[in-house]
Enzyme design. Structure first.
Site, PDB file in Angstrom:
ATOM      1  N   ARG A   1       3.585  -2.513  12.384  1.00 51.58           N
ATOM      2  CA  ARG A   1       4.374  -1.272  12.504  1.00 51.58           C
ATOM      3  C   ARG A   1       5.882  -1.901  12.918  1.00 51.58           C
ATOM      4  NH1 ARG A   1       0.939   0.910  10.622  1.00 51.58           N
ATOM      5  NH2 ARG A   1      -0.208   2.505  11.387  1.00 51.58           N
TER       6      ARG A   1
ATOM      7  N   ASP B   1       7.482  -5.581   6.234  1.00 55.83           N
ATOM      8  CA  ASP B   1       6.805  -4.530   5.409  1.00 55.83           C
ATOM      9  C   ASP B   1       6.865  -2.993   5.990  1.00 55.83           C
ATOM     10  OD1 ASP B   1       5.236  -3.686   2.882  1.00 55.83           O
ATOM     11  OD2 ASP B   1       3.654  -3.109   4.462  1.00 55.83           O
TER      12      ASP B   1
ATOM     13  N   HIS C   1       6.300  -0.870   2.935  1.00 56.31           N
ATOM     14  CA  HIS C   1       4.978  -0.395   3.885  1.00 56.31           C
ATOM     15  C   HIS C   1       3.822  -0.517   2.595  1.00 56.31           C
ATOM     16  CE1 HIS C   1       3.181   1.503   7.170  1.00 56.31           C
ATOM     17  NE2 HIS C   1       2.266   0.975   6.646  1.00 56.31           N
TER      18      HIS C   1
ATOM     19  N   GLU D   1      11.301   3.737   9.562  1.00 57.15           N
ATOM     20  CA  GLU D   1      10.899   4.175   8.128  1.00 57.15           C
ATOM     21  C   GLU D   1      10.520   5.638   8.064  1.00 57.15           C
ATOM     22  OE1 GLU D   1       6.199   2.967   7.577  1.00 57.15           O
ATOM     23  OE2 GLU D   1       7.427   1.257   8.333  1.00 57.15           O
TER      24      GLU D   1
END
Length: 316
Positions: free
Chosen positions: A231, A255, A292, A260
């Site tokens: 996260r 990632d 992600h 985001e």
């Protein structure tokens, strides 16, 4: 069961159809859930959401008024859902407790490999027919100390890969699992000070938010490699940027990103105004950001779809 599934990508449809087998009446929409799109849930009993959907108290109030009794998220994490609002309205929550930890683990290690061997830079150079080896020196993972923060299914899958590479694997978790892997349990302080590579595999909770901050970064080795596929808000981005400036962080693979939401999973190439913090972060050649996508394997997508339908089966 009548349901509406938000934020559906074209590649998800086939997996959901295979899992559902026409058992449930599911309306698929590419729209993200929010105040303006909650109306899609009219005459439905359940909503199926993803991490980028707005499942805040205000939206849940609207869903409850439309008669929604269940919220099912196609993710393991539930930090995007206001649980207090759901409880207030008696709405039951379902998630995907675990799906293909190998998918996440392999992506986390892929980020580490790509950063170490500077694969993005070398590929760009090769496409320009520049085949020099300057500035492409990496290191052997064998013999390096890898620190894993979080030893759930994904953390253990990562450990297996690094064990196979000949790394010394140490781990920190509040409840250290019993397993036959060669993971040495250590305190968080020891892990931060000893690791050449640190990989995060934690849910986002009030206690883990900004786990990586100026204080914990200062405890790390100079030039440490930091990988986050969990996260975004596990890292305090402004502190991470300062650590990149000083060389405390030598390699950064992400990632996920603290801000985001509303950004990842969508095309923002032509936006006149872009996220300045992320732009600044990506100026560094030793930073690799993916959108992600760690979960994005055929196997994981099918497992997510299967569990989503099983969750609908439980909605009674």
């Amino acid at each position: 069961m009548k349901a509406v599934a938000y934020s559906i990508k074209s590649f998800e449809k086939a997996f959901l159809d295979k899992a559902n087998q026409k058992k449930h009446d599911i309306t698929l929409t590419t729209d993200t859930l929010g105040s303006g799109t909650a109306i899609h849930a009219k005459d439905k009993e359940a909503v199926i959401v993803f991490t980028n959907d707005d499942v805040s108290a205000n939206v849940i109030d609207k869903l409850a008024a439309l008669g929604i009794k269940y919220i099912i998220t196609r993710s393991t994490g539930t930090d995007h859902i206001c649980k207090e609002a759901a409880d207030k309205h008696g709405i039951k929550l379902f998630n995907v407790p675990s799906y293909s930890p190998q998918a996440i683990a392999e992506h986390a290690v892929a980020l580490a490999f790509a950063l170490n061997r500077k694969l993005i830079k070398s590929d760009q150079h090769s496409h320009r027919f520049d085949f020099r080896n300057d500035e492409l020196i990496g290191f052997n993972f064998s013999g390096k100390t890898v620190g894993l923060i979080g030893l759930g299914n994904t953390g253990l899958a990562v450990a297996r890969i690094y064990n196979g590479l000949g790394c010394k694997v140490i781990g920190f978790d509040l409840s250290f699992p019993e397993n036959d892997l060669h993971i040495q349990p250590v305190t968080l302080e020891t892990l931060l000070a000893s690791s050449d590579v640190i990989s995060l595999h934690l849910p986002l909770t009030p206690s883990t938010r900004y786990l990586i901050n100026k204080n914990t970064l200062d405890q790390m080795k100079d030039g440490v490699m930091l990988i986050n596929t969990s996260r975004g808000a596990l890292l305090k981005t402004i502190d991470v940027i300062e650590a990149l400036k000083t060389g405390k962080i030598g390699y950064l693979g992400l990632d996920v990103y603290e801000y985001e939401k509303g950004l990842f999973f969508e095309d923002h190439e032509n936006d006149l105004v872009k996220d300045s913090l992320l732009q600044y972060l990506m100026k560094y050649s030793n930073v690799l950001v993916t959108p992600h996508q760690a979960y994005l394997t055929k196997e994981a997508l099918q497992e997510i779809a299967d569990q989503t339908i099983r969750n609908l089966d439980l909605c009674k």
